[in-house]
Design an enzyme around this catalytic site. Sequence first.
Site, mmCIF file in Angstrom:
data_model
loop_
_atom_site.group_PDB
_atom_site.id
_atom_site.type_symbol
_atom_site.label_atom_id
_atom_site.label_comp_id
_atom_site.label_asym_id
_atom_site.label_seq_id
_atom_site.Cartn_x
_atom_site.Cartn_y
_atom_site.Cartn_z
ATOM 1 N N SER A 154 72.130 23.435 64.913
ATOM 2 C CA SER A 154 70.682 23.645 64.781
ATOM 3 C C SER A 154 70.081 22.804 63.659
ATOM 4 O O SER A 154 68.888 22.875 63.396
ATOM 5 C CB SER A 154 70.395 25.124 64.528
ATOM 6 O OG SER A 154 71.127 25.577 63.403
ATOM 7 N N ASN A 214 73.956 35.149 58.241
ATOM 8 C CA ASN A 214 73.063 36.042 58.990
ATOM 9 C C ASN A 214 71.920 36.585 58.132
ATOM 10 O O ASN A 214 70.766 36.594 58.556
ATOM 11 C CB ASN A 214 73.864 37.195 59.603
ATOM 12 C CG ASN A 214 74.913 36.689 60.582
ATOM 13 O OD1 ASN A 214 74.937 35.496 60.898
ATOM 14 N ND2 ASN A 214 75.784 37.571 61.061
ATOM 15 N N THR A 247 25.723 36.836 79.984
ATOM 16 C CA THR A 247 26.801 37.688 80.496
ATOM 17 C C THR A 247 27.065 37.150 81.899
ATOM 18 O O THR A 247 26.129 36.693 82.573
ATOM 19 C CB THR A 247 26.400 39.183 80.552
ATOM 20 O OG1 THR A 247 25.257 39.312 81.403
ATOM 21 C CG2 THR A 247 26.077 39.746 79.181
ATOM 22 N N HIS A 248 28.300 37.163 82.309
ATOM 23 C CA HIS A 248 28.698 36.564 83.604
ATOM 24 C C HIS A 248 28.300 35.089 83.678
ATOM 25 O O HIS A 248 28.086 34.559 84.761
ATOM 26 C CB HIS A 248 28.079 37.317 84.783
ATOM 27 C CG HIS A 248 28.236 38.801 84.686
ATOM 28 N ND1 HIS A 248 29.343 39.467 85.154
ATOM 29 C CD2 HIS A 248 27.435 39.745 84.121
ATOM 30 C CE1 HIS A 248 29.206 40.769 84.906
ATOM 31 N NE2 HIS A 248 28.069 40.961 84.278
ATOM 32 N N SER A 287 36.015 7.355 78.451
ATOM 33 C CA SER A 287 36.864 7.287 79.628
ATOM 34 C C SER A 287 37.313 5.846 79.798
ATOM 35 O O SER A 287 36.578 4.919 79.460
ATOM 36 C CB SER A 287 36.058 7.747 80.844
ATOM 37 O OG SER A 287 36.568 7.157 82.017
ATOM 38 N N LYS A 346 30.920 7.948 79.837
ATOM 39 C CA LYS A 346 31.484 9.250 79.448
ATOM 40 C C LYS A 346 31.731 9.392 77.942
ATOM 41 O O LYS A 346 32.122 8.456 77.267
ATOM 42 C CB LYS A 346 32.825 9.480 80.169
ATOM 43 C CG LYS A 346 32.740 9.563 81.666
ATOM 44 C CD LYS A 346 32.285 10.917 82.175
ATOM 45 C CE LYS A 346 33.167 12.062 81.787
ATOM 46 N NZ LYS A 346 34.271 12.246 82.712
ATOM 47 N N GLU A 376 39.015 20.484 74.349
ATOM 48 C CA GLU A 376 39.848 20.611 75.551
ATOM 49 C C GLU A 376 41.324 20.723 75.191
ATOM 50 O O GLU A 376 42.065 21.536 75.751
ATOM 51 C CB GLU A 376 39.637 19.407 76.474
ATOM 52 C CG GLU A 376 38.321 19.468 77.221
ATOM 53 C CD GLU A 376 38.062 18.203 78.017
ATOM 54 O OE1 GLU A 376 37.709 18.315 79.189
ATOM 55 O OE2 GLU A 376 38.218 17.101 77.472
ATOM 56 N N TYR A 391 73.504 40.725 64.529
ATOM 57 C CA TYR A 391 73.152 39.321 64.736
ATOM 58 C C TYR A 391 73.847 38.759 65.967
ATOM 59 O O TYR A 391 75.017 39.043 66.223
ATOM 60 C CB TYR A 391 73.545 38.474 63.513
ATOM 61 C CG TYR A 391 73.284 37.001 63.739
ATOM 62 C CD1 TYR A 391 72.039 36.455 63.447
ATOM 63 C CD2 TYR A 391 74.256 36.167 64.299
ATOM 64 C CE1 TYR A 391 71.773 35.116 63.701
ATOM 65 C CE2 TYR A 391 73.986 34.825 64.550
ATOM 66 C CZ TYR A 391 72.744 34.309 64.245
ATOM 67 O OH TYR A 391 72.476 32.999 64.502
ATOM 68 N N GLN A 416 69.323 31.893 66.998
ATOM 69 C CA GLN A 416 69.076 30.515 66.594
ATOM 70 C C GLN A 416 67.915 29.915 67.394
ATOM 71 O O GLN A 416 67.256 28.987 66.948
ATOM 72 C CB GLN A 416 70.354 29.693 66.803
ATOM 73 C CG GLN A 416 70.263 28.285 66.284
ATOM 74 C CD GLN A 416 71.633 27.648 66.185
ATOM 75 O OE1 GLN A 416 72.465 28.041 65.370
ATOM 76 N NE2 GLN A 416 71.893 26.679 67.038
HETATM 77 N N1 ARG Z 1 72.112 28.594 62.589
HETATM 78 C C1 ARG Z 1 72.171 30.002 62.684
HETATM 79 C C2 ARG Z 1 70.822 30.568 63.118
HETATM 80 O O1 ARG Z 1 69.917 29.837 63.148
HETATM 81 C C3 ARG Z 1 72.535 30.572 61.362
HETATM 82 C C4 ARG Z 1 73.236 31.886 61.417
HETATM 83 C C5 ARG Z 1 74.558 31.694 62.064
HETATM 84 N N2 ARG Z 1 75.393 32.832 61.901
HETATM 85 C C6 ARG Z 1 76.494 32.970 62.610
HETATM 86 N N3 ARG Z 1 77.199 33.995 62.367
HETATM 87 N N4 ARG Z 1 76.840 32.112 63.525
HETATM 88 O O2 ARG Z 1 70.680 31.716 63.459
#
Ligand code: ARG
Length: 466
Positions: free
Chosen positions: A28, A115, A160-161, A282, A288, A295, A322, A327
Amino acid sequence: MTSVNSDKLSSARFAQATDAFVEEFTASVDFDRRMAQQDIQGSVAHATMLASCGILTEQERDAIVAGLAQISEDIVNGEFVWSVKQEDVHMNIEARLTDMIGVAGKKLHTGRSRNDQVATDIRLYLRGEIVHIAAQATRLQVAILDLAEQHVDTIMPGFTHLQVAQPITFGHHLMAWFEMLSRDQERLRDCCKRINVMPLGAAALAGTSYPIDRDLTAHLLGFSGPSANSLDSVSDRDFAIEFAAVASLIMMHLSRFSEELVLWSSAQFDFIDMPDAFCTGSSIMPQKKNPDVPELVRGKSGRVTGHLVSLLMLMKSQPLAYNKDNQEDKEPLFDTVDTLVNCLRAYADMVPHISAKKDNMYSAAKRGFATATDLADYLVRKGMAFRDAHEVVGSAVRLGLESGRDLSELALPELQQFSVLVDADVFNHLTLEGSVAARKHVGGTAPERVKDAIQVARKRLALSFP
Ligand code: ARG
């Protein structure tokens, strides 16, 4: 298995190295490195607490704090080398720290798990981002107030509407947007209360056997206090979902705001002129001028609501405590923050440059029999029952439609044929000015009331953001 890698986390447990693709797949660091500074902040507080409880020596703590300061600087300067092999932001920083300071670096993780660490990082990150979000929302509110002040007596049709309903002032309409944002600000502050609780000390899920001082860590990090249950601490992402819900509401408001700006800037309405700097042309139609910013903001609101739903789905079947699923909370959360800040910023920059085409607003209000209710109210005040008055006015509107005139343009005898209660003073009530001026109760559209509302709003803003 295609190929293997060797620097596995907890490698002693494993007979085989991680598959190279799995290593990439589970990492990650490419996105959670965004929380590097919060990770360091959390680690400094954790190490400080460990030393204060005699779990680390003061020398070890000093080496850790100095090493982390250096890493923080390297990250800011773009000199830190991130590695997918170290999986995430936490392991990257810890590994580098150990490279730099040796065995003390390996002690940082005492009494802690990734965690509780990651839960802390996200909370610190979000707490900081909410300050920026609220600041942009406040800029937008100030811009709305300034524009409303210029238009306390600019008359436009209220709808309204999407049909002309009753005359209102443009200032009053703008203040409706202000109110939506006020509630949004309140929701941001409220969700901060639940973000600002500290998970550290929950460790993996069951807490830790070290004699830690969670109050101290919470105090050092500016949290209101430690979380109450270790399992809940590492698994809870309610705060992120709440934030995404607040963000979705804000985006929904901006989207409605956008929809009106798009309509009003069309040739059909022609109520406002959008600043050139916020529009584009445009590629094919030279005439335009497209309201791109509103938007795009309207479009982006869908994506933020999508993130809210992603987060809800992410959590809904997870057993305690956890799970690696968590992640997946980061990318939707980060994109929610970015999208929200950018949209609020674009709006805060754009709103001061919107100009109202007062004459067009006025004549649109006149065209739509917007004072029909005022005529009914006039008859009621003269003793007629409201339902009967409703009927009478319906006939007067039909005459207006057939002869192409507004109610105020009908002659007195023409109005009197529908009811003997009509007198010459009726015309004070049929003008747009008379109609808005009459609505002078709290929350009404009368210019004097809108002026008051703006003043009250300015005070409220100053109180909440001194
Ligand atoms: N990269 C993990 C997350 O974003 C960190 C925690 C990972 N903990 C584990 N026990 N694998 O949640």
